[in-house]
Design an enzyme around this catalytic site. Structure first.
Site, PDB file in Angstrom:
ATOM      1  N   ASP A  10      11.134   8.262   6.148  1.00  0.00           N
ATOM      2  CA  ASP A  10      10.378   7.773   4.994  1.00  0.00           C
ATOM      3  C   ASP A  10       9.841   9.015   4.257  1.00  0.00           C
ATOM      4  OD1 ASP A  10       8.679   6.082   3.340  1.00  0.00           O
ATOM      5  OD2 ASP A  10       7.017   6.714   4.622  1.00  0.00           O
ATOM      6  N   ASP A  12       6.918   8.957   1.282  1.00  0.00           N
ATOM      7  CA  ASP A  12       5.471   8.874   1.016  1.00  0.00           C
ATOM      8  C   ASP A  12       4.671   8.698   2.296  1.00  0.00           C
ATOM      9  OD1 ASP A  12       4.793   9.042  -1.765  1.00  0.00           O
ATOM     10  OD2 ASP A  12       5.907   7.183  -2.058  1.00  0.00           O
ATOM     11  N   GLY A  53       5.256  -0.019  -3.555  1.00  0.00           N
ATOM     12  CA  GLY A  53       5.911   0.066  -4.861  1.00  0.00           C
ATOM     13  C   GLY A  53       4.883   0.186  -5.970  1.00  0.00           C
ATOM     14  N   GLY A  54       5.084   1.196  -6.828  1.00  0.00           N
ATOM     15  CA  GLY A  54       4.126   1.452  -7.899  1.00  0.00           C
ATOM     16  C   GLY A  54       3.995   0.294  -8.886  1.00  0.00           C
ATOM     17  N   LYS A  55       5.114  -0.269  -9.325  1.00  0.00           N
ATOM     18  CA  LYS A  55       5.066  -1.375 -10.306  1.00  0.00           C
ATOM     19  C   LYS A  55       4.422  -2.609  -9.655  1.00  0.00           C
ATOM     20  CE  LYS A  55       9.444  -1.293 -11.994  1.00  0.00           C
ATOM     21  NZ  LYS A  55      10.303  -0.151 -12.128  1.00  0.00           N
ATOM     22  N   GLU A  56       4.785  -2.840  -8.414  1.00  0.00           N
ATOM     23  CA  GLU A  56       4.246  -3.995  -7.681  1.00  0.00           C
ATOM     24  C   GLU A  56       2.736  -3.845  -7.474  1.00  0.00           C
ATOM     25  OE1 GLU A  56       6.935  -2.238  -7.020  1.00  0.00           O
ATOM     26  OE2 GLU A  56       8.582  -3.661  -6.866  1.00  0.00           O
ATOM     27  N   LYS A  83       3.001   7.194 -14.968  1.00  0.00           N
ATOM     28  CA  LYS A  83       2.572   7.624 -13.612  1.00  0.00           C
ATOM     29  C   LYS A  83       3.617   8.553 -13.003  1.00  0.00           C
ATOM     30  CE  LYS A  83       3.650   6.124  -9.762  1.00  0.00           C
ATOM     31  NZ  LYS A  83       4.563   6.684  -8.709  1.00  0.00           N
ATOM     32  N   THR A 121      11.643   3.486  -0.720  1.00  0.00           N
ATOM     33  CA  THR A 121      11.823   2.616  -1.875  1.00  0.00           C
ATOM     34  C   THR A 121      11.017   3.159  -3.063  1.00  0.00           C
ATOM     35  OG1 THR A 121      10.221   1.069  -0.832  1.00  0.00           O
ATOM     36  CG2 THR A 121      12.537   0.508  -0.669  1.00  0.00           C
ATOM     37  N   ASP A 178       5.157   6.117   8.397  1.00  0.00           N
ATOM     38  CA  ASP A 178       3.710   6.341   8.519  1.00  0.00           C
ATOM     39  C   ASP A 178       2.905   5.051   8.451  1.00  0.00           C
ATOM     40  OD1 ASP A 178       4.410   6.140   5.652  1.00  0.00           O
ATOM     41  OD2 ASP A 178       2.257   6.401   5.371  1.00  0.00           O
TER      42      ASP A 178
HETATM   43  C1  XBP Z   1       5.221   4.211  -0.761  1.00  0.00           C
HETATM   44  C2  XBP Z   1       4.885   3.413  -1.920  1.00  0.00           C
HETATM   45  C3  XBP Z   1       5.233   3.910  -3.235  1.00  0.00           C
HETATM   46  C4  XBP Z   1       4.353   4.980  -3.835  1.00  0.00           C
HETATM   47  C5  XBP Z   1       4.620   5.041  -5.319  1.00  0.00           C
HETATM   48  O1  XBP Z   1       5.391   3.396   0.386  1.00  0.00           O
HETATM   49  O2  XBP Z   1       4.359   2.343  -1.809  1.00  0.00           O
HETATM   50  O3  XBP Z   1       5.139   2.820  -4.061  1.00  0.00           O
HETATM   51  O4  XBP Z   1       2.984   4.728  -3.622  1.00  0.00           O
HETATM   52  O5  XBP Z   1       5.973   5.176  -5.587  1.00  0.00           O
HETATM   53  P1  XBP Z   1       6.444   3.785   1.502  1.00  0.00           P
HETATM   54  P2  XBP Z   1       6.686   4.422  -6.836  1.00  0.00           P
HETATM   55  O6  XBP Z   1       6.047   5.118   2.033  1.00  0.00           O
HETATM   56  O7  XBP Z   1       6.312   2.688   2.536  1.00  0.00           O
HETATM   57  O8  XBP Z   1       7.810   3.809   0.846  1.00  0.00           O
HETATM   58  O9  XBP Z   1       5.675   4.350  -7.924  1.00  0.00           O
HETATM   59  O10 XBP Z   1       7.857   5.285  -7.148  1.00  0.00           O
HETATM   60  O11 XBP Z   1       7.054   3.032  -6.369  1.00  0.00           O
HETATM   61 MG    MG Z   2       5.339   5.709   3.805  1.00  0.00          MG
END
Ligand code: XBP
Ligand code: MG
Length: 230
Positions: A10, A12, A53-56, A83, A121, A178
């Site tokens: 992963d 983030d 997900g940022g948009k979500e 963003k 993702t 994580d």
């Molecule tokens: C990471 C996320 C991502 C970031 C933002 O979760 O939730 O949405 O916060 O990225 P994970 P985007 O580590 O479980 O993938 O804005 O590109 O979605």
């Molecule tokens: Mg993560």
């Protein structure tokens, strides 16, 4: 034949410490630039991370703030694009660090001939430059992002796509995550999963982890191989 063929990372919160001083700052700049009054402080942002997900995440939050559906559909794509632009600036300024010990683990796995993959993702426009800057993108046999897997974790499709591209059975690969959402995605794809929580995810229910370690200093290539063989 080794019992461990691949390790799927992963991004983030796992390979990089990217949320508190990264995405959160960039979301706030996007709100500010759009003339919107919202700001995400450090603690409430940790709660919002349950929405992957940022948009979500933006849609969930603005719905809770009472914004009309049509307005949400209008503002979210532009906010998310901004963003990501700001986040990319932070990446290019060297402000998003690797998690301590993660580069050493990637080196050790690579030296022992294990295939490496990125399974996130997150959006490709920041994932690829960030991974490239800190780790070298070419070291990863595949890099799955929201482009190939638009359904966010805990949906397992990003892991399914990675395994398919690698031509691998999930029994011969291990995921490193994580968070609870990432752990659920990996388990739903039939993978063993090591969870290395951070300050935002430590309190989550991570009981389904095959191995839970406090930090990358406590995780060696040998431990991952033992897990794959167990
Ligand atoms: C990471 C996320 C991502 C970031 C933002 O979760 O939730 O949405 O916060 O990225 P994970 P985007 O580590 O479980 O993938 O804005 O590109 O979605
Ligand atoms: Mg993560």
């Amino acid at each position: 034949m080794p019992e461990l063929d691949a390790v799927l990372f992963d991004v983030d919160g796992t390979l990089v410490d990217s949320e508190r001083h990264g995405h959160r700052i960039a979301f706030n700049r996007a709100f500010e630039d759009a003339g919107l009054p919202y700001r995400w402080d450090e603690d409430p942002y940790g709660e919002l991370l349950k929405i992957t997900g940022g948009k979500e995440r933006l849609t969930y939050y603005l719905t809770g703030e009472g914004m009309a559906r049509a307005e949400i559909e209008r503002v979210v794509p532009a906010l998310h694009e901004r963003k990501n632009e700001v986040f990319l600036e932070l990446v290019e300024a060297g402000r998003i660090p690797a998690r301590p010990g993660a580069p050493e683990l990637v080196d050790a796995l690579e030296e022992s001939g294990v295939t490496l993959a990125i399974v996130t993702t997150g959006s490709p426009e920041w994932v690829k430059p960030l991974v490239d800057r800190l780790y070298g993108l070419e070291r990863f046999a595949v890099a799955i992002t929201a482009e190939e897997a638009p359904n966010k974790k805990p949906d397992p499709s990003a892991y399914h796509t990675a395994l398919e591209r690698l031509g691998l059975d999930p029994g011969r690969a291990v995921a490193i995550e994580d968070s609870r959402q990432g752990l659920r995605a990996a388990k739903a794809a039939g993978l063993r999963c090591v969870v290395v929580p951070n300050d935002y995810t430590r309190h989550q229910d991570l009981d389904a982890a095959d191995l839970l370690v406090d930090g990358f200093a406590a995780l060696t290539a040998e431990k991952i191989k033992e897990l794959a063989a167990s």
